[in-house]
Design an enzyme around this catalytic site. Structure first.
Site, PDB file in Angstrom:
ATOM      1  N   CYS A  70      -5.392   5.066  77.306  1.00 52.99           N
ATOM      2  CA  CYS A  70      -5.540   6.345  76.960  1.00 52.99           C
ATOM      3  C   CYS A  70      -6.902   6.489  77.558  1.00 52.99           C
ATOM      4  CB  CYS A  70      -5.298   6.847  75.615  1.00 52.99           C
ATOM      5  SG  CYS A  70      -5.679   8.420  75.081  1.00 52.99           S
ATOM      6  N   CYS A 177      -5.692  10.544  83.075  1.00 56.55           N
ATOM      7  CA  CYS A 177      -4.896  10.665  81.913  1.00 56.55           C
ATOM      8  C   CYS A 177      -3.647   9.979  82.382  1.00 56.55           C
ATOM      9  CB  CYS A 177      -4.839  12.023  81.579  1.00 56.55           C
ATOM     10  SG  CYS A 177      -3.604  11.956  79.971  1.00 56.55           S
TER      11      CYS A 177
END
Length: 217
Positions: A70, A177
């Protein structure tokens, strides 16, 4: 080898699947924190606390390596985690600013990332180190992760961001992302071969191999 993979949502599934190809004999456990999505709009303190809490099952399982799949959690919480768990190996995912700066020929790159990543100290350190002499576009992608998580992607919004980036002469688009990896092919198609689309998944296995090779057996 035990490899733990953490992501705030479904982006970690792509990372885990990729790692299975590189480490077929490894036990790979992927967890997420979808109950607290999105991470990208939360404060730094919230991201640190949520990430620390979420990875506890991977710590308890004695994972040889924990992948923080992440970008938001990596840029905000990874340094904290490494200090708190000095004996635990971590691999993080950061926006590929250095690679983008090496690839660009127009000296314009676009970074598609969450608001929290773009505001983070680590991200701005990367820009200062590797993008001081180039233009870095940071389009509004704040709703992308939520759309992807809900499987309700509005491609017109994605198309608008890519078209605007290309119009501003970006020839490298960084997917900052892991959620966005799910629409990698669509973004590649939208770029019409006018820009490199880059994301860090291929480098994770190399980092794991390098880290574990250094650890005494």
């Amino acid at each position: 080898m035990k490899i733990g993979v953490f992501d705030s949502g479904i982006g970690g599934e792509i990372v885990a699947n990729d790692l299975k190809k590189h480490f077929p004999d490894a036990t790979i456990t992927a967890i997420n924190d979808r109950a607290h999505l999105p991470y990208g709009t939360k404060t730094e303190e919230q991201v640190i606390n949520l990430t620390d809490t979420a990875i506890q099952p991977l710590i308890a399982a004695a994972s040889d390596v924990i992948v923080i799949a992440c970008n938001t959690a990596t840029t905000i919480a990874l340094s904290f985690l490494r200090k708190k768990y000095p004996d635990q190996l971590f691999v993080g995912i950061e926006p590929m600013i250095k690679t983008a700066s090496e690839l660009t020929r127009t000296n314009v790159v676009a970074v598609c990332a969450t608001p929290a990543t773009l505001k983070s100290k680590r991200y701005n350190e990367l820009k200062k180190s590797f993008a001081a002499d180039i233009t870095v576009l940071e389009p509004d992608c704040s709703d992308w992760a939520s759309m992807i998580e809900a499987n309700s992607v509005d491609m017109s919004r994605i198309s608008s961001v890519i078209a605007d980036s290309l119009a501003k002469k970006a020839d490298v688009i960084v997917l900052g992302c892991t959620h966005y990896h799910w629409i990698y092919e669509q973004i590649t198609k939208l770029s019409q071969e006018r820009a490199h689309i880059i994301e860090p998944t291929p480098s994770i296995a190399r980092q794991i191999t390098a880290l574990t090779a250094k650890r005494p057996r």
